[in-house]
Design an enzyme around this catalytic site. Structure first.
Site, PDB file in Angstrom:
ATOM      1  N   HIS A 279     -11.203  35.521 -50.710  1.00  0.00           N
ATOM      2  CA  HIS A 279     -11.204  35.760 -49.259  1.00  0.00           C
ATOM      3  C   HIS A 279     -10.065  35.010 -48.587  1.00  0.00           C
ATOM      4  O   HIS A 279      -9.802  33.840 -48.871  1.00  0.00           O
ATOM      5  CB  HIS A 279     -12.565  35.447 -48.630  1.00  0.00           C
ATOM      6  CG  HIS A 279     -12.975  34.013 -48.606  1.00  0.00           C
ATOM      7  ND1 HIS A 279     -12.562  33.127 -47.630  1.00  0.00           N
ATOM      8  CD2 HIS A 279     -13.798  33.306 -49.422  1.00  0.00           C
ATOM      9  CE1 HIS A 279     -13.119  31.943 -47.844  1.00  0.00           C
ATOM     10  NE2 HIS A 279     -13.859  32.011 -48.924  1.00  0.00           N
ATOM     11  N   ASP A 291     -10.699  26.695 -50.619  1.00  0.00           N
ATOM     12  CA  ASP A 291     -11.659  27.696 -50.127  1.00  0.00           C
ATOM     13  C   ASP A 291     -11.024  28.533 -49.022  1.00  0.00           C
ATOM     14  O   ASP A 291     -11.151  28.205 -47.853  1.00  0.00           O
ATOM     15  CB  ASP A 291     -12.909  26.981 -49.614  1.00  0.00           C
ATOM     16  CG  ASP A 291     -14.007  27.941 -49.184  1.00  0.00           C
ATOM     17  OD1 ASP A 291     -13.991  29.101 -49.614  1.00  0.00           O
ATOM     18  OD2 ASP A 291     -14.873  27.513 -48.407  1.00  0.00           O
ATOM     19  N   GLU A 325     -15.069  36.251 -44.886  1.00  0.00           N
ATOM     20  CA  GLU A 325     -16.182  35.812 -45.724  1.00  0.00           C
ATOM     21  C   GLU A 325     -16.911  34.628 -45.100  1.00  0.00           C
ATOM     22  O   GLU A 325     -18.132  34.528 -45.178  1.00  0.00           O
ATOM     23  CB  GLU A 325     -15.658  35.425 -47.109  1.00  0.00           C
ATOM     24  CG  GLU A 325     -16.747  35.096 -48.131  1.00  0.00           C
ATOM     25  CD  GLU A 325     -17.220  33.651 -48.110  1.00  0.00           C
ATOM     26  OE1 GLU A 325     -18.276  33.365 -48.692  1.00  0.00           O
ATOM     27  OE2 GLU A 325     -16.546  32.794 -47.495  1.00  0.00           O
ATOM     28  N   GLU A 326     -16.147  33.720 -44.466  1.00  0.00           N
ATOM     29  CA  GLU A 326     -16.732  32.483 -43.958  1.00  0.00           C
ATOM     30  C   GLU A 326     -17.648  32.678 -42.749  1.00  0.00           C
ATOM     31  O   GLU A 326     -18.478  31.828 -42.466  1.00  0.00           O
ATOM     32  CB  GLU A 326     -15.612  31.498 -43.563  1.00  0.00           C
ATOM     33  CG  GLU A 326     -14.764  31.003 -44.725  1.00  0.00           C
ATOM     34  CD  GLU A 326     -15.519  30.070 -45.657  1.00  0.00           C
ATOM     35  OE1 GLU A 326     -16.740  29.910 -45.502  1.00  0.00           O
ATOM     36  OE2 GLU A 326     -14.877  29.518 -46.561  1.00  0.00           O
ATOM     37  N   ASP A 353     -14.041  32.296 -55.818  1.00  0.00           N
ATOM     38  CA  ASP A 353     -14.319  31.621 -54.545  1.00  0.00           C
ATOM     39  C   ASP A 353     -15.066  30.306 -54.798  1.00  0.00           C
ATOM     40  O   ASP A 353     -15.993  29.962 -54.083  1.00  0.00           O
ATOM     41  CB  ASP A 353     -15.132  32.538 -53.622  1.00  0.00           C
ATOM     42  CG  ASP A 353     -15.304  31.954 -52.224  1.00  0.00           C
ATOM     43  OD1 ASP A 353     -14.550  31.021 -51.876  1.00  0.00           O
ATOM     44  OD2 ASP A 353     -16.206  32.402 -51.494  1.00  0.00           O
ATOM     45  N   HIS A 423     -14.929  23.199 -46.703  1.00  0.00           N
ATOM     46  CA  HIS A 423     -15.102  23.299 -45.248  1.00  0.00           C
ATOM     47  C   HIS A 423     -14.704  22.030 -44.493  1.00  0.00           C
ATOM     48  O   HIS A 423     -15.181  21.811 -43.378  1.00  0.00           O
ATOM     49  CB  HIS A 423     -16.545  23.671 -44.878  1.00  0.00           C
ATOM     50  CG  HIS A 423     -16.997  24.988 -45.394  1.00  0.00           C
ATOM     51  ND1 HIS A 423     -18.288  25.460 -45.198  1.00  0.00           N
ATOM     52  CD2 HIS A 423     -16.365  25.958 -46.098  1.00  0.00           C
ATOM     53  CE1 HIS A 423     -18.402  26.654 -45.758  1.00  0.00           C
ATOM     54  NE2 HIS A 423     -17.238  26.974 -46.316  1.00  0.00           N
TER      55      HIS A 423
END
Length: 457
Positions: A279, A291, A325-326, A353, A423
């Site tokens: 992603h 990520d 995606e997030e 991922d 994140h």
């Protein structure tokens, strides 16, 4: 001396001839990726020239344009964009937080969770109640929760070797904590970061208010693991402690964005599609190198490897760089919607991922026949230290794919350090090792090659 040299040459030639075509292909894939790959340079550009790519942002659009341009240099048969409407949320000014004991302020690091509403302009100051999960919160009831900030402090379990299991066992408090606390009259929530390490980095992530009316939305933020431990200690010493938080985030109307797609048409079964992807969007605190910039460039690299080796696939190979995606998975859902409308037949899908760390194997969604087929290839992977083949979740973006029969796989890197960065503001290019990233790409390409050669049962 000459006799000895000739003997060694003969032995080397004999060994080479004894290699199976599959062994030779995997050897070539790993050789090429370690000597000629571009994935690390692509990631450098994505991370350091474009930066964070939150859904709906200008930088996400720049990411779309960049990877499309790079795919066009590879000589694929098609490169195109798929339109998808995505959410657009912005953090605004940096958050401020502290707890107050006897008029003494102690600052702690927080960050708003994705989709949170802002506090009022002057900020929110309220008593705190600590819980270790949603069930404990519900047992407290409205009388004990109303008018307070709920502090969810359930840590990731340290004793799971598979760190994603620890993540899955506590992420519900981040995703649904604010919704459940709001139902009981809470004024806000703070959530311990999903992180196995003690540090000062708060980790963001998506949260949802579910079907609550907007007037019941409350602000919600993550607190760093060190901050959470400190706050918990101080609460035990003084239950009159108050917590202050000020956040300036805002939700805007959905905006147009894109999945980026590249194809090599199959020579024998062009109607059978094999997908590889990651992603393209990230959170806003950092450039999202682990990520999921890593997964994107690894997926792109698989296509470059096949072009370098002049490998003509039997089935159509498609790289898809998904958007959003997030923050809701709109890209994966749109891809499946378009696949259904075009009556496409996907036989295989692979997603990366889980970071750009050393590859260890694959997590597979497959029936027994196809899972056993993969186990039969295990000896081909063992020289490259790939040994873990398990049944389990493959990936969020390929999850919606629902062809009549399909095998789905997720690359499994070593996960011990992944949640140190996930994140958070330290998810930057410097955290990615070039060699580990490249090995992951070759591992992905190897599984794609084997399924292309042998199909699914």
């Amino acid at each position: 001396m000459k006799t000895k040299i000739y003997s060694l040459l003969f032995l080397s030639t004999t060994i080479l001839q004894a290699q199976s075509p599959n062994e030779k292909m995997l050897k070539d894939l790993y050789h090429n990726v370690l000597t000629q790959a571009h994935c690390y340079a692509w990631l450098d550009d994505l991370s350091n020239k474009i930066g964070a790519r939150p859904s709906g942002s200008l930088s996400a659009q720049k990411g779309v344009e960049y990877v499309k341009a790079q795919l066009e240099t590879l000589g694929l048969d098609k490169v195109y964009l798929q339109e998808v409407m995505v959410p657009h949320w912005e953090r605004g000014q940096k958050e401020i937080a502290y707890f107050l004991v006897n008029n003494k302020k102690t600052p702690v690091p927080i960050c708003a969770l994705g989709g949170s509403v802002a506090t009022v302009k002057k900020g929110l100051l309220a008593p705190v109640i600590e819980v270790h999960g949603i069930e404990e919160l519900k047992q407290l009831g409205t009388d004990k929760v109303k008018g307070k900030i709920v502090f969810f402090n359930r840590p990731m379990e340290p004793d799971n070797i598979e760190s994603f299991k620890s993540y899955g066992n506590c992420v519900d408090q981040r995703f649904a904590g604010a919704k459940e606390a709001a139902k009981l009259g809470a004024l806000g929530t703070i959530v311990r970061s999903m992180n196995l390490r003690l540090d000062d980095f708060p980790h963001t992530g998506m949260q949802s208010y579910g079907d609550l009316p907007k007037e019941q939305y409350i602000p919600t933020a993550a607190i760093s693991t060190k901050g959470a431990d400190l706050l918990s200690q101080q609460l035990k010493a003084n239950d009159q402690l108050q917590f202050y938080m000020k956040m300036n985030c805002q939700q805007y109307e959905d905006v147009l964005s894109y999945n980026v797609v590249g194809e090599i048409t199959g020579s024998e079964h062009p109607d059978k599609i094999m997908v590889v992807g990651g992603h393209l969007d990230s959170w806003d605190l950092a450039d999202g190198s682990q990520d999921d910039g890593a997964g994107c460039v690894q997926a792109m690299e698989t296509m470059e490897l096949f072009k370098q080796l002049h490998y003509q696939p039997k089935n159509t190979l498609r790289v898809v760089l998904f958007m959003n995606e997030e923050f809701g998975g709109k890209g994966g859902k749109k891809y499946e919607e378009l696949s259904k409308s075009h009556k496409e037949n996907h036989i295989f899908a692979l997603e990366s991922d889980s970071g750009g760390f050393s590859p260890r194997g694959f997590s597979l969604e497959a029936d027994e026949a196809n899972f056993n087929k993969v186990l039969g290839w295990k000896s081909l992977f063992e020289p490259y230290l790939i040994h873990s083949f398990i049944k389990g979740h493959s990936g969020s973006d390929i999850e919606p794919l629902s062809s009549a029969k399909i095998v789905k796989a997720g690359l499994k890197p070593d996960s011990q350090r992944y949640f140190d960065y996930h994140h958070a503001a330290n998810d930057t290019f410097e955290a990615v090792n070039k060699r580990e990233l490249e090995l992951g790409a070759a591992t992905m390409a190897s599984l794609i090659y084997l399924f292309d050669q042998y199909g699914i049962d």
